[in-house]
Design an enzyme around this catalytic site. Sequence first.
Site, PDB file in Angstrom:
ATOM      1  CG  ASP A 100      -1.271  15.751  -2.692  1.00  0.00           C
ATOM      2  OD1 ASP A 100      -2.109  16.232  -3.480  1.00  0.00           O
ATOM      3  OD2 ASP A 100      -0.468  16.444  -2.048  1.00  0.00           O
TER       4      ASP A 100
ATOM      5  CD  GLU B 113      -2.579   1.558   2.472  1.00  0.00           C
ATOM      6  OE1 GLU B 113      -3.366   2.516   2.466  1.00  0.00           O
ATOM      7  OE2 GLU B 113      -2.353   0.844   3.478  1.00  0.00           O
TER       8      GLU B 113
ATOM      9  CG  ASP C 194     -11.501  12.522  -1.946  1.00  0.00           C
ATOM     10  OD1 ASP C 194     -10.324  12.127  -1.889  1.00  0.00           O
ATOM     11  OD2 ASP C 194     -11.813  13.731  -1.924  1.00  0.00           O
TER      12      ASP C 194
ATOM     13  CG  ASP D  95       3.239   7.700   4.672  1.00  0.00           C
ATOM     14  OD1 ASP D  95       3.890   8.745   4.852  1.00  0.00           O
ATOM     15  OD2 ASP D  95       2.042   7.699   4.343  1.00  0.00           O
TER      16      ASP D  95
END
Length: 219
Positions: A121, A47, A157, A72
């Site tokens: 982002d 991920e 989204d 990350d």
Amino acid sequence: MGRKKLERFKQNEANPIVVQPGKPVFETVKGNWNKIQFEKDLPLVVELACGRGEFTVGLAREYPRNNFIGVDIKGSRIWKGSTIASESGLTNVAFLRTQIELLSDAFEEGEISEIWITFPDPRPKDRDEKRRLTSPKFLEMFKKLLVKRGVIHLKTDNTGLYEYTQMVLCARQDVKVLKDTSDFYRSPWKDDHHGIMTRYEKMFMEKGESIKYLQFMFT
């Protein structure tokens, strides 16, 4: 830097499921994730921009026959997911602290089975197109790192990023789109993710945003 953040960084250094610069494993794990990081030789699912790791940990609980790696650059974010995974006794989870641009330094070609891109982002400005995680530059890197017929998932989204990704995929001759919906929770695949949501997903849902989802593979 705050005391709490410093303490979290210290815990990351001591936590064996966190792979980051400064640890010997960081220099040797490329091509050897299943050999030196995990207990079992299982397909690797990665991920990207995992944040607090809710999705990585959630998937690991649901799919014990895969090994999951959350990536990350923010150590304070990774601390949260790695702490939960460790306290839960999950042995099929790890977290990699690095920039996504440097992913090829941490994985061999053909080492990854699946890639999840969850609420990245969107980089809406035109000058930032190359920094979008579904831009041609990143897709070429992912294609090399994935096994043959490996799968990429995008959840977002952001309508702009969703439509941009559709356009990029449509322009390629080496991509097959497997699933595509502009409203995931009203789609036939809404139960596929077992109700696992990231912090950002919950936040966007509360604002009434629909969740877009794409699943595709390189042919």
